[in-house]
Design an enzyme around this catalytic site. Structure first.
Site, PDB file in Angstrom:
ATOM      1  N   TYR A  75      26.574  48.543  47.020  1.00  0.00           N
ATOM      2  CA  TYR A  75      26.226  48.739  45.614  1.00  0.00           C
ATOM      3  C   TYR A  75      26.807  50.046  45.069  1.00  0.00           C
ATOM      4  CZ  TYR A  75      23.689  44.464  45.160  1.00  0.00           C
ATOM      5  OH  TYR A  75      23.408  43.129  45.094  1.00  0.00           O
TER       6      TYR A  75
ATOM      7  N   GLN B 186      24.283  37.211  33.218  1.00  0.00           N
ATOM      8  CA  GLN B 186      23.948  37.250  34.645  1.00  0.00           C
ATOM      9  C   GLN B 186      24.574  38.494  35.269  1.00  0.00           C
ATOM     10  OE1 GLN B 186      24.488  33.010  36.419  1.00  0.00           O
ATOM     11  NE2 GLN B 186      25.725  33.111  34.589  1.00  0.00           N
TER      12      GLN B 186
ATOM     13  N   HIS C 249      19.784  39.110  35.822  1.00  0.00           N
ATOM     14  CA  HIS C 249      19.877  39.548  37.218  1.00  0.00           C
ATOM     15  C   HIS C 249      19.766  41.065  37.372  1.00  0.00           C
ATOM     16  CE1 HIS C 249      22.115  35.531  38.273  1.00  0.00           C
ATOM     17  NE2 HIS C 249      20.826  35.372  38.080  1.00  0.00           N
TER      18      HIS C 249
ATOM     19  N   ALA D  68      38.270  34.738  28.727  1.00  0.00           N
ATOM     20  CA  ALA D  68      37.344  35.140  27.660  1.00  0.00           C
ATOM     21  C   ALA D  68      37.980  36.158  26.712  1.00  0.00           C
ATOM     22  CB  ALA D  68      36.077  35.720  28.286  1.00  0.00           C
TER      23      ALA D  68
HETATM   24  P1  OAD Z   1      31.115  33.344  39.778  1.00  0.00           P
HETATM   25  O1  OAD Z   1      31.988  34.249  40.621  1.00  0.00           O
HETATM   26  O2  OAD Z   1      30.353  32.263  40.462  1.00  0.00           O
HETATM   27  O3  OAD Z   1      31.996  32.624  38.663  1.00  0.00           O
HETATM   28  C1  OAD Z   1      32.879  33.332  37.838  1.00  0.00           C
HETATM   29  C2  OAD Z   1      33.405  32.383  36.790  1.00  0.00           C
HETATM   30  O4  OAD Z   1      34.246  33.131  35.911  1.00  0.00           O
HETATM   31  C3  OAD Z   1      34.268  31.223  37.340  1.00  0.00           C
HETATM   32  O5  OAD Z   1      33.859  30.016  36.707  1.00  0.00           O
HETATM   33  C4  OAD Z   1      35.681  31.607  36.918  1.00  0.00           C
HETATM   34  O6  OAD Z   1      36.497  30.465  36.664  1.00  0.00           O
HETATM   35  C5  OAD Z   1      35.396  32.371  35.623  1.00  0.00           C
HETATM   36  N1  OAD Z   1      36.445  33.318  35.190  1.00  0.00           N
HETATM   37  C6  OAD Z   1      37.343  34.001  35.932  1.00  0.00           C
HETATM   38  N2  OAD Z   1      38.112  34.778  35.154  1.00  0.00           N
HETATM   39  C7  OAD Z   1      37.690  34.592  33.872  1.00  0.00           C
HETATM   40  C8  OAD Z   1      38.077  35.109  32.593  1.00  0.00           C
HETATM   41  N3  OAD Z   1      39.064  35.991  32.459  1.00  0.00           N
HETATM   42  N4  OAD Z   1      37.411  34.685  31.487  1.00  0.00           N
HETATM   43  C9  OAD Z   1      36.395  33.777  31.590  1.00  0.00           C
HETATM   44  N5  OAD Z   1      35.987  33.261  32.763  1.00  0.00           N
HETATM   45  C10 OAD Z   1      36.615  33.653  33.894  1.00  0.00           C
HETATM   46  O7  OAD Z   1      30.158  34.302  38.962  1.00  0.00           O
HETATM   47  P2  OAD Z   1      28.859  33.973  38.134  1.00  0.00           P
HETATM   48  O8  OAD Z   1      28.918  32.622  37.513  1.00  0.00           O
HETATM   49  O9  OAD Z   1      28.593  35.146  37.276  1.00  0.00           O
HETATM   50  O10 OAD Z   1      23.608  36.030  41.091  1.00  0.00           O
HETATM   51  O11 OAD Z   1      27.781  33.947  39.269  1.00  0.00           O
HETATM   52  C11 OAD Z   1      26.470  33.737  38.876  1.00  0.00           C
HETATM   53  C12 OAD Z   1      25.548  34.400  39.800  1.00  0.00           C
HETATM   54  O12 OAD Z   1      25.797  33.910  41.118  1.00  0.00           O
HETATM   55  C13 OAD Z   1      25.709  35.890  39.958  1.00  0.00           C
HETATM   56  O13 OAD Z   1      25.096  36.622  38.931  1.00  0.00           O
HETATM   57  C14 OAD Z   1      25.027  36.105  41.275  1.00  0.00           C
HETATM   58  C15 OAD Z   1      25.450  34.886  42.072  1.00  0.00           C
HETATM   59  O14 OAD Z   1      24.473  34.331  42.832  1.00  0.00           O
HETATM   60  C16 OAD Z   1      22.861  36.873  41.790  1.00  0.00           C
HETATM   61  O15 OAD Z   1      23.328  37.782  42.439  1.00  0.00           O
HETATM   62  C17 OAD Z   1      21.396  36.618  41.665  1.00  0.00           C
END
Ligand code: OAD
Length: 256
Positions: free
Chosen positions: A69, A103, A121, A233
């Protein structure tokens, strides 16, 4: 990549009085912060998220988790909000009722100017006593994991780890905002983790238009009333927001 905003979406965007946006780590990718599932790079690549972001991992090896972290905190400090974060902050000013749910634990939305962000989160900027839960304002990053001045337990980041409950107030506010909006934006999230993953569906079930912004549409919501804008994004969101700026050109009529 979707280059222009479909006219039908543009019309719905302009008519929307309540917009709710949900973001995941993809929105911070263009700030140089690896997405959650790509985060274990470099020194940390030999670990799985479950080995670092869990209460069990912290109990087993607090130093390892604390150091991870600390490294993430340093990366966030060195990063800056990008055009996607800024577009969402601008949206809050342009739309009568706007709610941002994230998140992400990086605080980049707030640094871009977003207000009242619902952090599902938690935040790596905050630290709390692992035993009592009290937020600790002052602590120093030394060689050892810092301890709570009042009870001596380890301090930990104020984030939600795998297997932990989400903050109840934040979850309730997110559900209410998804239910009440007329347009829901799902940006940069893989939609793998509940309850965030169900929010676009909840919004759709209550009649909202759902807009997905992501370079990859794998596993993303699909169906009637769902617009999928494929791309980063930082490129797509400014285009959506530009269409809402005062003086933006009128919605082009669809042919026929
Ligand atoms: P992920 O790493 O699972 O997903 C990231 C997403 O961002 C994917 O769908 C990519 O395709 C997309 N992505 C990548 N580059 C991008 C860009 N330039 N613009 C837009 N999208 C892009 O991350 P999260 O969905 O945030 O929770 O994960 C959700 C949660 O899963 C996290 O907060 C964490 C984990 O479990 C906890 O720690 C409780």
């Amino acid at each position: 990549m979707t280059r222009s905003v479909p006219p039908e979406l543009l019309a719905r965007l302009r008519a929307a009085r309540r917009i709710t946006a949900l973001t995941g780590s993809g929105v911070s990718a263009e700030s140089g912060i690896p997405t959650f599932r790509d985060a274990l790079t470099g020194l940390w690549s030999r670990f799985r998220p479950e080995e670092l972001a869990t209460p069990e991992a912290f109990a087993r090896n607090p130093r390892l988790v604390w150091d991870w972290y600390a490294a993430r905190r340093a990366a966030v400090r060195a990063a800056a909000p990008n055009a996607g974060h800024r577009a969402l902050a601008r949206l809050q000013i342009l739309v009568p009722h706007f709610t941002l749910i994230t998140q992400n634990v990086d605080g980049l939305h707030q640094r871009a100017g977003s207000r009242d962000v619902i952090e599902l989160h938690g935040s790596i900027a905050r630290v709390r006593c692992a035993r009592e839960g009290t937020i600790v304002e002052r602590w120093s990053q030394g060689d050892d994991v810092p301890r709570c001045a009042s009870c001596g337990a380890f301090l930990r980041p104020d984030v939600v780890w795998f297997g932990e409950m989400l903050p109840q107030a934040a979850t309730e506010a997110a559900v209410a905002a998804a239910r009440a909006c007329d347009l829901f934006l799902s940006v940069g999230t893989s939609n793998l983790v509940q309850p965030a993953a169900s929010l676009p569906w909840l919004a759709a079930a209550h009649g909202a238009t759902v807009v997905v912004v992501n370079p990859s549409m794998e596993g993303q919501p699909e169906g009637p009333g769902i617009f999928r804008l494929t791309g980063p994004a930082g490129e797509i969101l400014p285009r959506l927001v530009q269409a809402l700026e005062p003086g933006a050109p009128a919605v082009p009529r669809s042919p026929g």
